[in-house]
Design a protein around this motif. Structure first.
Motif, short mmCIF file in Angstrom:
data_model
loop_
_atom_site.label_atom_id
_atom_site.label_comp_id
_atom_site.label_asym_id
_atom_site.label_seq_id
_atom_site.Cartn_x
_atom_site.Cartn_y
_atom_site.Cartn_z
N UNK A 60 -15.30 -5.89 -51.93
CA UNK A 60 -16.19 -4.72 -51.98
C UNK A 60 -16.79 -4.53 -53.37
N UNK A 61 -16.07 -5.00 -54.40
CA UNK A 61 -16.64 -4.88 -55.74
C UNK A 61 -17.56 -6.05 -56.08
N UNK A 62 -17.43 -7.12 -55.32
CA UNK A 62 -18.32 -8.27 -55.52
C UNK A 62 -19.74 -7.92 -55.05
N UNK A 63 -19.81 -7.11 -54.00
CA UNK A 63 -21.11 -6.74 -53.45
C UNK A 63 -21.91 -5.96 -54.48
N UNK A 64 -23.20 -6.24 -54.58
CA UNK A 64 -24.04 -5.48 -55.51
C UNK A 64 -24.10 -4.03 -55.06
N UNK A 65 -24.22 -3.84 -53.76
CA UNK A 65 -24.19 -2.51 -53.17
C UNK A 65 -23.58 -2.65 -51.79
N UNK A 66 -22.98 -1.57 -51.27
CA UNK A 66 -22.50 -1.67 -49.89
C UNK A 66 -23.68 -1.75 -48.93
N UNK A 67 -23.47 -2.27 -47.74
CA UNK A 67 -24.55 -2.44 -46.78
C UNK A 67 -25.30 -1.13 -46.53
N UNK A 68 -24.56 -0.01 -46.53
CA UNK A 68 -25.20 1.28 -46.24
C UNK A 68 -26.27 1.65 -47.27
N UNK A 69 -26.10 1.15 -48.50
CA UNK A 69 -27.06 1.51 -49.54
C UNK A 69 -28.46 0.99 -49.22
N UNK A 70 -28.53 -0.11 -48.45
CA UNK A 70 -29.84 -0.64 -48.05
C UNK A 70 -30.42 0.23 -46.93
N UNK A 71 -29.55 0.62 -45.99
CA UNK A 71 -30.00 1.48 -44.91
C UNK A 71 -30.53 2.80 -45.47
N UNK A 72 -29.83 3.33 -46.47
CA UNK A 72 -30.27 4.60 -47.08
C UNK A 72 -31.67 4.48 -47.68
N UNK A 73 -32.00 3.28 -48.13
CA UNK A 73 -33.33 3.06 -48.70
C UNK A 73 -34.31 2.55 -47.64
N UNK A 74 -33.88 2.62 -46.38
CA UNK A 74 -34.72 2.17 -45.29
C UNK A 74 -35.13 0.70 -45.43
N UNK A 75 -34.19 -0.10 -45.84
CA UNK A 75 -34.39 -1.55 -45.93
C UNK A 75 -33.62 -2.19 -44.77
N UNK A 76 -34.32 -2.99 -43.96
CA UNK A 76 -33.65 -3.65 -42.85
C UNK A 76 -32.98 -4.92 -43.38
N UNK A 77 -31.67 -4.90 -43.40
CA UNK A 77 -30.92 -6.05 -43.91
C UNK A 77 -30.41 -6.87 -42.74
N UNK A 78 -30.89 -8.10 -42.64
CA UNK A 78 -30.42 -8.99 -41.58
C UNK A 78 -29.56 -10.07 -42.22
N UNK A 79 -28.25 -10.01 -42.00
CA UNK A 79 -27.38 -11.03 -42.58
C UNK A 79 -27.03 -12.06 -41.50
N UNK A 80 -26.62 -13.24 -41.94
CA UNK A 80 -26.27 -14.31 -41.00
C UNK A 80 -27.47 -14.80 -40.21
N UNK A 81 -28.66 -14.62 -40.79
CA UNK A 81 -29.89 -15.04 -40.09
C UNK A 81 -30.68 -16.00 -40.97
N UNK A 82 -31.19 -17.03 -40.33
CA UNK A 82 -31.89 -18.06 -41.08
C UNK A 82 -33.37 -18.11 -40.69
N UNK A 83 -34.23 -18.08 -41.71
CA UNK A 83 -35.65 -18.27 -41.45
C UNK A 83 -35.90 -19.78 -41.45
#
Lengths: 411, 106
Positions: A60-83
């Motif tokens: 949890x300290x390795x993460x730059x921010x917890x996943x919720x911090x992106x949601x709070x900024x209305x950023x759609x974070x898709x992990x485990x997905x490859x373009x």
């Protein structure tokens, strides 16, 4: 500038994460999709070979921010997905599985991948590499006192892992193809210091030594060298460098030359596509050339630049490249790039493990490697930024604090 | 959880619950408080997490190390209560801590 409704960021490492957050801080109101292949939200890579490996830093300290911090900024974070494909004419990115996402601006932050060990047996159980948190999660349980570790490659990753391993009580042998450790990044003098310090901690070195084969049946039991000798071991860590991850850019037809080629504004050869971080080859303004930088500084700066471009904000200042490495009780801080230096000045004492190596070219300061010497690092960085020339005698004058020397040189 | 108040340079306040054991820097960065860059992530390698500890709390945040002081020496607008927030560990005793952010970290 036409209205930008959706920004897609490909790659959720430090560069991609920075770009996403920075877009919001600069007032971007459109949609932001941050897409990463790894299961975790953006995290810090530097601790992977340091405190995350040793177990001192939990996930949890390795993460730059917890996943919720992106949601709070209305950023759609898709992990485990490859373009897997970018259709530039339609401005669409396709995910593995076929889902297509339109974009108005796209940021490639695809990072880098480890250089694979090009020898037979490299796929045996017990042979590890280190690039992701998952790599370290696999390696950490193997780090038991008394285990015999062979590190292949004496770069920063190799030496940091060696330091953690010795601290945890493993037996460590470092193999390096060059004649000295850190050969690609520092001077013979500084290499010698790190070699001696690791040796004093019980690390064995085989220099000018190339791994030819990894031996073992169900699991690694030795590394065979080109000269026919072998080093018995329980595990192997290969740290022989990284390569820019450019395959997506190449298949999209963007200009790639040892990195995705970008200008100072992080623009690729397509005006709707930016590229940032480890994967790019960019102008190095303090050195009047282009290059690739594998660093946190470069990741953050790229994120800031791309976000500024997309929002039409003021460009951030380009910093002198900087890096750091922690090994045992040594904090190495590096400012600038020493390539091409013609003079080296040492300030301080290698014996006391507090010194700085200044690299000059025609009298102008190019770079500094500072060991347990933060003033020399920060002061040196400022001098490089201003393109300062400093007399060697002034740099090594220990009767004055470095800030005074810096101020005098800038006057 | 200890509550920490971060005051941006423009006066905007953020009151954040920060778990004991985290640093004051982590509390800000993980909750999107702008104004603390912390480029190096807390390795005491960059001096971009400079804060001013509120006078009332200055005695309670511990001593800065030689390393930290050398780094701070190069920060902008350093004041007597200046600290690198990555070097302040949050404890129950710091519940209510107030830190102010400088105009710029660079």
């Amino acid at each position: 500038m036409s209205e930008i409704g959706r920004v897609i960021i490909v790659g959720a490492g430090q560069a991609g994460g920075e770009a996403a957050i920075r877009l919001r801080q600069l007032g971007f109101k459109g949609e932001i999709m941050l897409i990463g292949e790894e299961p975790l939200p953006p995290y810090q890579r530097p601790p992977l070979s340091k405190k995350f490996l040793s177990g001192e830093m939990p996930e949890d300290r390795l993460l730059l921010k917890p996943a919720e911090a992106y949601a709070e900024e209305n950023i759609t974070l898709l992990t485990g997905k490859k373009v897997v494909w970018i259709d530039r004419s339609q401005k669409k990115a396709r995910l593995e599985g076929g889902r297509e996402l339109g974009y108005d601006a796209l940021i490639l932050a695809t990072g880098s991948r480890v250089r694979a060990l090009p020898v037979a047996g490299a796929d045996l159980p017990g042979v590890f590499m280190l690039r992701t948190a998952a790599d370290v999660d696999a390696l950490r349980p193997e780090f038991k006192p008394g285990k015999r570790l062979v590190v292949i490659g004496a770069g920063y990753i190799g030496l940091e892992v060696a330091a953690v391993a010795r601290t945890l009580g493993l037996e460590v042998t470092v193999l390096e193809a060059a004649a000295r450790p850190l050969a690609r990044v520092t001077s013979p003098e500084v290499s010698g210091f790190f070699l001696d310090y690791h040796a004093s901690k019980g690390v064995r070195f085989a220099l000018s030594a190339q791994a030819a084969v990894i031996k073992g049946d169900a699991r690694v039991r030795a590394v065979g060298l080109k000269d026919g000798s072998e080093v018995p071991c329980d595990l192997v860590l290969a740290g022989i460098g990284i390569l820019p991850e450019t395959s997506l850019a190449e298949t999209a037809g963007l200009k790639v030359e040892d990195g995705i080629v970008v200008d100072r504004q992080a623009r690729t050869s397509d005006p709707s596509i930016y590229a940032i971080g480890d994967c790019v080859r960019r102008p190095l303004v303090h050195y009047d050339r282009e290059g690739r930088l594998e660093s946190v500084h470069n990741a953050i700066e790229g994120g800031k630049i791309a976000a500024a471009m997309i929002t039409g904000s003021a460009m951030p200042a380009e910093e002198v490249p900087w890096f750091w490495s922690d090994q045992y009780d040594l904090k190495l801080q590096i400012a600038g790039l020493s390539t091409g230096y013609d003079q080296l000045v040492i300030r301080g004492s290698m014996e006391k493990r507090a010194f700085a190596a200044f690299y000059l070219k025609a009298g102008k300061l190019l770079a500094v490697d500072a060991v347990n010497s933060p003033a020399e690092f920060l002061g040196g960085k400022r001098l490089i930024e201003r393109g300062a020339s400093v007399a060697p005698a002034a740099l090594s004058d220990m009767s004055k604090p470095f800030k005074e020397i810096m101020t005098a040189a800038l006057a | 959880m200890p509550k920490i108040t971060y005051v941006e340079h423009n006066g905007k306040e953020h009151v954040i619950d920060v778990a004991a054991g985290m640093t004051v820097m982590e509390g800000a960065v993980k909750h999107n408080v702008p104004g603390i860059d912390a480029d190096c992530g807390g390795a005491c390698a960059c001096a971009t997490c400079h804060v001013y500890v509120d006078e009332a709390w200055a005695g309670k945040t511990g001593e800065s190390s030689g390393m930290e002081q050398s780094m701070l020496d190069f920060a902008n607008d350093v004041q007597p209560t200046s600290r690198l927030s990555c070097q302040i560990k949050v404890t129950a005793e710091l519940d209510g801590l107030v830190v102010r952010l400088p105009q710029s970290q660079h």
